[in-house]
Design an enzyme around this catalytic site. Structure first.
Site, PDB file in Angstrom:
ATOM      1  N   LYS A 212       4.189   9.516   8.590  1.00 13.23           N
ATOM      2  CA  LYS A 212       3.920   8.931   9.915  1.00 13.23           C
ATOM      3  C   LYS A 212       4.891   9.422  11.004  1.00 13.23           C
ATOM      4  O   LYS A 212       4.715  10.515  11.515  1.00 13.23           O
ATOM      5  CB  LYS A 212       3.901   7.419   9.822  1.00 13.23           C
ATOM      6  CG  LYS A 212       2.791   6.946   8.851  1.00 13.23           C
ATOM      7  CD  LYS A 212       2.456   5.494   9.051  1.00 13.23           C
ATOM      8  CE  LYS A 212       1.584   4.950   7.946  1.00 13.23           C
ATOM      9  NZ  LYS A 212       0.172   4.928   8.230  1.00 13.23           N
TER      10      LYS A 212
ATOM     11  N   ASP B  44       9.514   3.273  -0.294  1.00 15.92           N
ATOM     12  CA  ASP B  44       8.434   3.909   0.456  1.00 15.92           C
ATOM     13  C   ASP B  44       8.628   3.616   1.947  1.00 15.92           C
ATOM     14  O   ASP B  44       8.250   2.556   2.447  1.00 15.92           O
ATOM     15  CB  ASP B  44       7.081   3.382  -0.039  1.00 15.92           C
ATOM     16  CG  ASP B  44       5.916   4.050   0.668  1.00 15.92           C
ATOM     17  OD1 ASP B  44       6.162   4.882   1.557  1.00 15.92           O
ATOM     18  OD2 ASP B  44       4.764   3.732   0.320  1.00 15.92           O
TER      19      ASP B  44
ATOM     20  N   TYR C  81       0.867  -1.181   0.000  1.00 15.31           N
ATOM     21  CA  TYR C  81       0.000   0.000   0.000  1.00 15.31           C
ATOM     22  C   TYR C  81       0.902   1.229   0.000  1.00 15.31           C
ATOM     23  O   TYR C  81       1.846   1.314   0.789  1.00 15.31           O
ATOM     24  CB  TYR C  81      -0.890  -0.013   1.245  1.00 15.31           C
ATOM     25  CG  TYR C  81      -1.753   1.219   1.394  1.00 15.31           C
ATOM     26  CD1 TYR C  81      -2.802   1.475   0.523  1.00 15.31           C
ATOM     27  CD2 TYR C  81      -1.512   2.135   2.425  1.00 15.31           C
ATOM     28  CE1 TYR C  81      -3.599   2.609   0.670  1.00 15.31           C
ATOM     29  CE2 TYR C  81      -2.305   3.264   2.569  1.00 15.31           C
ATOM     30  CZ  TYR C  81      -3.345   3.497   1.690  1.00 15.31           C
ATOM     31  OH  TYR C  81      -4.126   4.619   1.834  1.00 15.31           O
TER      32      TYR C  81
HETATM   33  C1  LIG Z   1       3.747   2.300   3.056  1.00 18.57           C
HETATM   34  C2  LIG Z   1       2.781   3.450   3.041  1.00 18.57           C
HETATM   35  N1  LIG Z   1       2.914   4.406   2.107  1.00 18.57           N
HETATM   36  C3  LIG Z   1       2.078   5.470   2.065  1.00 18.57           C
HETATM   37  C4  LIG Z   1       1.054   5.592   2.967  1.00 18.57           C
HETATM   38  C5  LIG Z   1       0.123   6.771   2.893  1.00 18.57           C
HETATM   39  O1  LIG Z   1       0.339   7.660   3.959  1.00 18.57           O
HETATM   40  P1  LIG Z   1      -0.835   8.619   4.472  1.00 18.57           P
HETATM   41  O2  LIG Z   1      -1.841   7.784   5.172  1.00 18.57           O
HETATM   42  O3  LIG Z   1      -0.113   9.605   5.379  1.00 18.57           O
HETATM   43  O4  LIG Z   1      -1.384   9.302   3.262  1.00 18.57           O
HETATM   44  C6  LIG Z   1       0.854   4.618   3.929  1.00 18.57           C
HETATM   45  C7  LIG Z   1      -0.250   4.733   4.910  1.00 18.57           C
HETATM   46  O5  LIG Z   1      -0.559   3.847   5.661  1.00 18.57           O
HETATM   47  C8  LIG Z   1       1.737   3.512   3.965  1.00 18.57           C
HETATM   48  O6  LIG Z   1       1.567   2.521   4.858  1.00 18.57           O
END
Ligand SMILES: Cc1ncc(COP(=O)(O)O)c(C=O)c1O
Length: 403
Positions: free
Chosen positions: A239, A211, A108
């Site tokens: 986060k 990521d 994700y």
């Molecule tokens: C690996 C990863 N990338 C991107 C995101 C997206 O971040 P946000 O919820 O701050 O938009 C998440 C959110 O859980 C994530 O787990």
């Protein structure tokens, strides 16, 4: 319904107290209402929260960031992790002049349209063959043409990766990956997998986007790229970077990030709240708090104590469950398997219903955690040995009578 939090504890509207192991999906690296951050926010607010202009708070946050993450020659702040991954893909496409990109099953990367393919789990019979996975959108409202540019592949399988890169590598702008698969619980990369991915992307002139929205500032000052020794082209963060404030970041070399400089051929990145002063003050203070040498060893120590303790609890109670991960992030899987190594293992072998039942039993005993098996347990700097002792005792009781 939750009402307030302090340190590692939260209270609901009825006054019930819980130890929080969800920590706002990992955002609260210092727990709730840390006094230093409360002071930072109060003082900054009195001077103006936001100017939509560069501030010394933003440069201070970026400098601190650069000191901790070696690949971050340049840092660009966004408001969320989703915006960061969206921007990273746009930069990769502009830099390479290519359109297509590869994402992995079960990963994700936020809620931007083209990333929303196979980010949820599904019954095994719907997955199709690993060498040609069924393509399952995660949301209604996305035109199917959006996915024309997306190559989908299984993760943690070097042979599959070599095959797909041989076939598509030279046409790919980017491969985007989580370093630890954190959205099917906590699935670690096999030894050498990330390194092989780095080699193959480099050979094809494809940008490797790491990521680190979940893993950044969690496992080591420099995130998983430091922990596993892998050098991405572009990285994304969120986060834990904001310690509870909404923020994301894209980092990488000047040659790539300078494409956002104002010109007729720029990569556009707008946003009223980018570089929000209050948030930047929190980011700088947060990174300052994370910088001392003992911080990460302590996070790992507390997390590893919880993991080892939970393993013993399951063994003692003859419950078929494994605890996967290490240090500040882990997940429990009710399974007959010795390990869950990828998305397909997760879809096939994990008893998510049993996990939900277990977590609800913990909730009754003062442990706050989401019943979704796809998320993970989070250790913050606010957690203590006493919290872990309560968790283990509660887990022991929760095991009794588990259906
Ligand atoms: C690996 C990863 N990338 C991107 C995101 C997206 O971040 P946000 O919820 O701050 O938009 C998440 C959110 O859980 C994530 O787990």
């Amino acid at each position: 319904m939750l009402e307030r939090g302090q340190g590692s504890h939260v209270w609901d509207i009825d006054g019930n107290e819980y130890i929080d192991f969800m920590m706002s999906f990992g955002a609260l690296i210092h727990g709730h209402a840390h006094p230093t951050l409360v002071k930072t926010v109060s003082e900054a607010m009195a001077e103006g929260s936001h100017f939509a202009a560069v501030t010394s708070a933003e440069t201070e946050a970026a400098e601190q960031f650069r000191r901790m993450v070696p690949s971050a020659e340049v840092v660009r702040f966004t408001n969320t992790g989703s915006e960061a991954t969206m921007l990273a893909l746009r930069l990769a496409r502009a830099h390479t002049g290519r359109r297509r990109f590869l994402k992995f099953e079960g990963h994700y990367h936020g809620w931007y349209d083209p990333f929303l393919l196979n980010a949820h789990s599904h019954p095994p019979e719907q997955l199709g063959p690993a060498e040609n996975p069924a393509r399952i959108p995660d949301s209604e409202g996305i035109p199917s043409s959006t996915f024309d540019d997306v190559i989908l592949a299984p993760w943690n399988d070097v042979a599959a990766l070599e095959r797909v890169m041989k076939m598509h590598g030279p046409e790919l702008a980017a491969v985007i990956t989580e370093p630890i698969m954190a959205n099917m619980g906590c699935i670690l990369p096999r030894d050498g997998y990330l390194q092989r991915l780095r080699e193959l992307t480099r050979d094809c002139g494809t940008m490797l986007i790491l990521d680190e929205v979940v893993t950044g500032f969690r496992y080591a000052p420099g995130g998983c790229q430091e922990y596993y020794g892998v050098a991405p082209d572009i990285s994304t963060f969120g986060k834990a970077l904001g310690a509870g404030f909404p923020v994301g970041a894209v980092t990488g070399p000047r040659a790539i990030l300078e494409r956002m400089r104002w010109s007729d051929h720029m990569v556009l990145h707008y946003g009223t709240f980018n570089g929000h002063r209050l948030t930047m003050k929190v980011v700088a203070a947060n990174l300052d708090m994370l910088a001392p040498e003992g911080t990460y060893p302590r996070l790992h120590e507390i997390g590893n104590a919880a993991i080892a303790g939970l393993r013993k609890v399951f063994e003692r109670n003859h419950v078929k469950a494994i605890v996967q991960g290490f240090g500040p992030m882990f997940q429990i899987y009710f399974t007959e398997r010795e390990a869950i190594r990828d998305y397909r293992d997760y879809c096939r072998y994990v008893d998510v219903r049993r996990y939900s039942q277990f977590v609800h039993r913990l909730l009754d005993r003062g442990i706050y955690m989401t019943p979704s098996n796809g998320l993970h347990w989070i250790i913050s700097t606010a957690h203590t040995e006493a919290d872990i002792a309560v968790l283990l005792e509660s887990a022991d009781q929760a095991c009794a009578g588990l259906a």
